[in-house]
Write a protein that holds these residues in place. Structure first.
Motif: not given
Length: 222
Positions: A171, A184, A191, A193
């Motif tokens: 991350s 993120y 994936c 935010p």
């Protein structure tokens, strides 16, 4: 005679004041073995003489004397309240001001460094934190979040990567243009935010650490 007594009283008060001051041991991350240049990575600032934890399975006690810092690590299981007693699983002693490898220095094993760091070790009266960092700040037994009550801090310089134990995937930790903390994050679903700001929230089972209900945490950018 009265003058000498007054001086003695002032001297004793000053000694007691210094001893009563809360102090922190700082682990400031660098990419080189001289701890020079820009500091970048995962850093820690931890109150001395206080049993503390960053994750569910390890507690730490840090002490300082004779220009050295010593810490003991204790392995526990699903810790509810920090306990530092019995036989330590590991101990380490370093001189204040030294630059050391991050070998065996991942105080939060839920977010492991993605690269090797070197840490500059220092002592201060306030937590030492890199600017432009994503910060997790933990406080014990308070009704409101106050910098004087902080027991331990973990920070991530902007864009720092960490391997998350829960997913074994990296991350990245960021501060947005409006100075909001976000990660993120990657999972089996993809994936994206995740905004993670927290202001003096009470610890619970979904919090970024597990201590007890009298503890509080904040997540913010500086």
């Amino acid at each position: 005679m009265k003058f000498l007594i007054t001086l003695l009283v002032v001297f004793i008060i000053n000694i007691l004041f210094v001893k009563s001051q809360v102090q922190y041991v700082n682990f400031q991350p660098f990419s080189n073995g001289k701890c020079s240049g820009n500091s970048q990575g995962i850093g820690y600032s931890i109150q001395l003489d206080t049993c503390t934890t960053y994750d569910r399975n390890n507690t730490y006690m840090f002490t300082s004397s004779s220009n050295q810092v010593k810490w003991a690590k204790y392995s526990v299981e699903n810790v509810i309240e920090p306990v530092c007693s019995g036989s330590a699983t590991t101990t380490q002693t370093v001189k204040i001001g030294n630059c050391i490898k991050n070998t065996n220095i991942a105080f939060d094993e839920s977010s492991l460094p993605a690269v090797q760091y070197f840490y500059k070790v220092s002592i201060s009266n306030q937590p030492l934190i890199n600017s432009n960092s994503y910060i997790k700040s933990f406080m014990y037994n308070v009704d409101s979040c106050n910098e004087n009550e902080v027991t331990n801090i973990q920070y991530f310089s902007n864009a720092t990567k960490a391997i998350e134990k829960s997913t074994s995937r990296p991350s990245s930790y960021y501060c947005s243009a409006s100075n909001q903390p976000y990660t993120y994050y990657c999972s089996i679903w993809g994936c994206g935010p995740s905004y993670t700001s927290a202001n003096c929230q009470q610890i619970n089972s979904t919090s970024p650490t597990l201590i007890n209900e009298n503890n509080y945490y904040s997540v913010f950018c500086n």
